[in-house]
Design a protein around this motif. Structure first.
Motif, PDB file in Angstrom:
ATOM      1  N   LYS A   1       0.816  -1.220   0.000  1.00 43.43           N
ATOM      2  CA  LYS A   1       0.000   0.000   0.000  1.00 43.43           C
ATOM      3  C   LYS A   1       0.847   1.267   0.000  1.00 43.43           C
ATOM      4  O   LYS A   1       0.319   2.367   0.085  1.00 43.43           O
ATOM      5  CB  LYS A   1      -0.927  -0.006   1.221  1.00 43.43           C
ATOM      6  N   CYS A   2       2.144   1.115  -0.072  1.00 45.38           N
ATOM      7  CA  CYS A   2       3.060   2.262  -0.121  1.00 45.38           C
ATOM      8  C   CYS A   2       4.092   1.941  -1.181  1.00 45.38           C
ATOM      9  O   CYS A   2       4.586   0.812  -1.239  1.00 45.38           O
ATOM     10  CB  CYS A   2       3.710   2.461   1.250  1.00 45.38           C
ATOM     11  N   ARG A   3       4.412   2.912  -2.033  1.00 44.18           N
ATOM     12  CA  ARG A   3       5.374   2.635  -3.105  1.00 44.18           C
ATOM     13  C   ARG A   3       6.818   2.636  -2.619  1.00 44.18           C
ATOM     14  O   ARG A   3       7.732   2.466  -3.413  1.00 44.18           O
ATOM     15  CB  ARG A   3       5.194   3.639  -4.243  1.00 44.18           C
ATOM     16  N   GLY A   4       6.993   2.902  -1.333  1.00 47.71           N
ATOM     17  CA  GLY A   4       8.325   2.684  -0.769  1.00 47.71           C
ATOM     18  C   GLY A   4       9.235   3.897  -0.692  1.00 47.71           C
ATOM     19  O   GLY A   4      10.452   3.761  -0.794  1.00 47.71           O
ATOM     20  N   ALA A   5       8.652   5.081  -0.453  1.00 44.81           N
ATOM     21  CA  ALA A   5       9.505   6.248  -0.211  1.00 44.81           C
ATOM     22  C   ALA A   5      10.269   6.063   1.095  1.00 44.81           C
ATOM     23  O   ALA A   5      11.315   6.675   1.310  1.00 44.81           O
ATOM     24  CB  ALA A   5       8.660   7.518  -0.160  1.00 44.81           C
ATOM     25  N   CYS A   6       9.747   5.190   1.972  1.00 47.57           N
ATOM     26  CA  CYS A   6      10.379   4.933   3.270  1.00 47.57           C
ATOM     27  C   CYS A   6      11.628   4.068   3.146  1.00 47.57           C
ATOM     28  O   CYS A   6      12.472   4.052   4.021  1.00 47.57           O
ATOM     29  CB  CYS A   6       9.370   4.264   4.196  1.00 47.57           C
ATOM     30  N   CYS A   7      11.724   3.301   2.054  1.00 51.01           N
ATOM     31  CA  CYS A   7      12.844   2.356   1.969  1.00 51.01           C
ATOM     32  C   CYS A   7      13.594   2.480   0.641  1.00 51.01           C
ATOM     33  O   CYS A   7      14.204   1.517   0.173  1.00 51.01           O
ATOM     34  CB  CYS A   7      12.341   0.932   2.191  1.00 51.01           C
ATOM     35  N   GLY A   8      13.509   3.663   0.034  1.00 50.72           N
ATOM     36  CA  GLY A   8      14.312   3.917  -1.155  1.00 50.72           C
ATOM     37  C   GLY A   8      13.748   3.396  -2.461  1.00 50.72           C
ATOM     38  O   GLY A   8      14.366   3.546  -3.511  1.00 50.72           O
ATOM     39  N   ASN A   9      12.566   2.781  -2.433  1.00 48.21           N
ATOM     40  CA  ASN A   9      11.968   2.316  -3.686  1.00 48.21           C
ATOM     41  C   ASN A   9      11.350   3.461  -4.484  1.00 48.21           C
ATOM     42  O   ASN A   9      11.045   3.309  -5.663  1.00 48.21           O
ATOM     43  CB  ASN A   9      10.906   1.250  -3.415  1.00 48.21           C
ATOM     44  N   GLU A  10      11.137   4.573  -3.809  1.00 49.70           N
ATOM     45  CA  GLU A  10      10.660   5.777  -4.495  1.00 49.70           C
ATOM     46  C   GLU A  10      11.457   6.940  -3.924  1.00 49.70           C
ATOM     47  O   GLU A  10      11.745   6.959  -2.723  1.00 49.70           O
ATOM     48  CB  GLU A  10       9.159   5.990  -4.213  1.00 49.70           C
ATOM     49  N   THR A  11      11.832   7.912  -4.784  1.00 46.27           N
ATOM     50  CA  THR A  11      12.584   9.040  -4.224  1.00 46.27           C
ATOM     51  C   THR A  11      11.639   9.923  -3.420  1.00 46.27           C
ATOM     52  O   THR A  11      10.439   9.984  -3.694  1.00 46.27           O
ATOM     53  CB  THR A  11      13.247   9.894  -5.330  1.00 46.27           C
ATOM     54  N   ILE A  12      12.224  10.596  -2.423  1.00 46.52           N
ATOM     55  CA  ILE A  12      11.423  11.475  -1.578  1.00 46.52           C
ATOM     56  C   ILE A  12      10.800  12.588  -2.413  1.00 46.52           C
ATOM     57  O   ILE A  12       9.659  12.978  -2.212  1.00 46.52           O
ATOM     58  CB  ILE A  12      12.283  12.071  -0.429  1.00 46.52           C
ATOM     59  N   SER A  13      11.540  13.082  -3.408  1.00 42.81           N
ATOM     60  CA  SER A  13      10.980  14.196  -4.189  1.00 42.81           C
ATOM     61  C   SER A  13       9.822  13.715  -5.074  1.00 42.81           C
ATOM     62  O   SER A  13       8.846  14.442  -5.268  1.00 42.81           O
ATOM     63  CB  SER A  13      12.068  14.908  -4.997  1.00 42.81           C
ATOM     64  N   ASP A  14       9.891  12.491  -5.586  1.00 45.32           N
ATOM     65  CA  ASP A  14       8.739  11.946  -6.324  1.00 45.32           C
ATOM     66  C   ASP A  14       7.535  11.806  -5.385  1.00 45.32           C
ATOM     67  O   ASP A  14       6.398  12.116  -5.754  1.00 45.32           O
ATOM     68  CB  ASP A  14       9.060  10.552  -6.897  1.00 45.32           C
TER      69      ASP A  14
END
Ligand SMILES: [Zn+2]
Length: 268
Positions: free
Chosen positions: A165-178
């Protein structure tokens, strides 16, 4: 008294014993609206309970619907009539503010809407928990990270990402700026319009069907009062302007189609 009521727009006030304010209402046809209360009382228990208590009726004519709605909201707040449930609620308004250059929104009290700041305001909520609930809902819909948004404590991969349910900004799978960009896009439909004028404005209301004119003075989405002439409107006190959710909603609705309501706006 019912016969004296004009068939025109305005607000009406019902008082009980010892001038206890019972109810404030508005209508574009005062006479019909007030009569309705009495008519309904014949078969509606709740209407009956109110009508039985009425000792005295007052009313104020307004130029049109806008003036009536603004004045109604103002009177309900100042008189706190015992039977106005909707507008009476004292609201500790809360909104999400997303300061420019940051990665998560902050909860702020609605009064912050008056202060100049960077970034946008999103949503108006009765309290912090409903604001959080709304953001949590958006996070789920858009696969945003509740941890990065500040809704959950913790570091590293969040629970939502483990269940997809999360694309993974918490674990580097998505960049924070995205993530920031997607979250702000998701919040966009909730954006609160900040006051677009440099200071006070006056709204001239002259509905074609009523042959009356009023000048309403507003600042920071806060209704300051009305006058029959522009000169008198300019003299209205401007000090107590703070964001008011009822006026905000009324004005947003009317100012979307000013021509339809016979409105024109002028900066003061
Ligand atoms: Zn996450």
């Amino acid at each position: 008294m019912l016969d004296q009521l004009p068939p025109r727009p305005g607000v009406y006030l019902f008082y009980g014993h010892n001038r206890l304010p019972l109810y404030v209402g508005k209508s574009i046809r005062l006479r019909d609206r007030v009569r309705d209360h009495f008519r309904r009382a014949r078969h509606d228990h709740k209407a009956m309970r109110m009508v039985e208590q009425i000792q005295h009726i007052e009313w104020e004519e307004t130029a049109g619907d806008l003036g009536a709605q603004l004045r109604e909201a103002q009177l309900v707040k100042s008189l706190l009539p015992i039977m106005n449930r909707q507008l009476r609620k004292q609201r500790n308004l809360t909104t999400w503010h997303w300061p420019e250059g940051t990665t998560q929104p902050q909860l702020l009290s609605g009064t912050a809407l008056n202060q100049p700041t960077t970034g946008g305001f999103f949503g108006l909520y009765r309290n912090a928990s409903s604001a959080k609930e709304a953001l949590r809902g958006l996070a789920e819909t858009h696969q945003l990270c509740p941890q990065v948004l500040g809704l959950e404590a913790g570091k590293g991969r969040c629970f939502a990402s483990q269940v997809g349910k999360c694309r993974g900004a918490c674990c580097g799978n998505e960049t924070i700026s995205d993530h920031t960009q997607r979250a702000q896009t998701a919040l966009q439909p909730l954006q609160v319009n900040t006051w677009p004028w440099p200071g006070r404005i006056v709204i001239k209301e002259s509905p074609p069907e009523h042959k009356a004119v009023a000048w309403h003075v507003v600042n920071q989405w806060c209704y300051l009062g009305s006058a029959a002439t522009l000169a008198a409107a300019k003299k209205l006190d401007a000090e107590s302007a703070s964001f008011d959710i009822d006026s905000y909603r009324i004005l947003q609705r009317f100012l979307r189609e000013p021509d339809e309501y016979g409105l024109s706006i002028k900066a003061l």
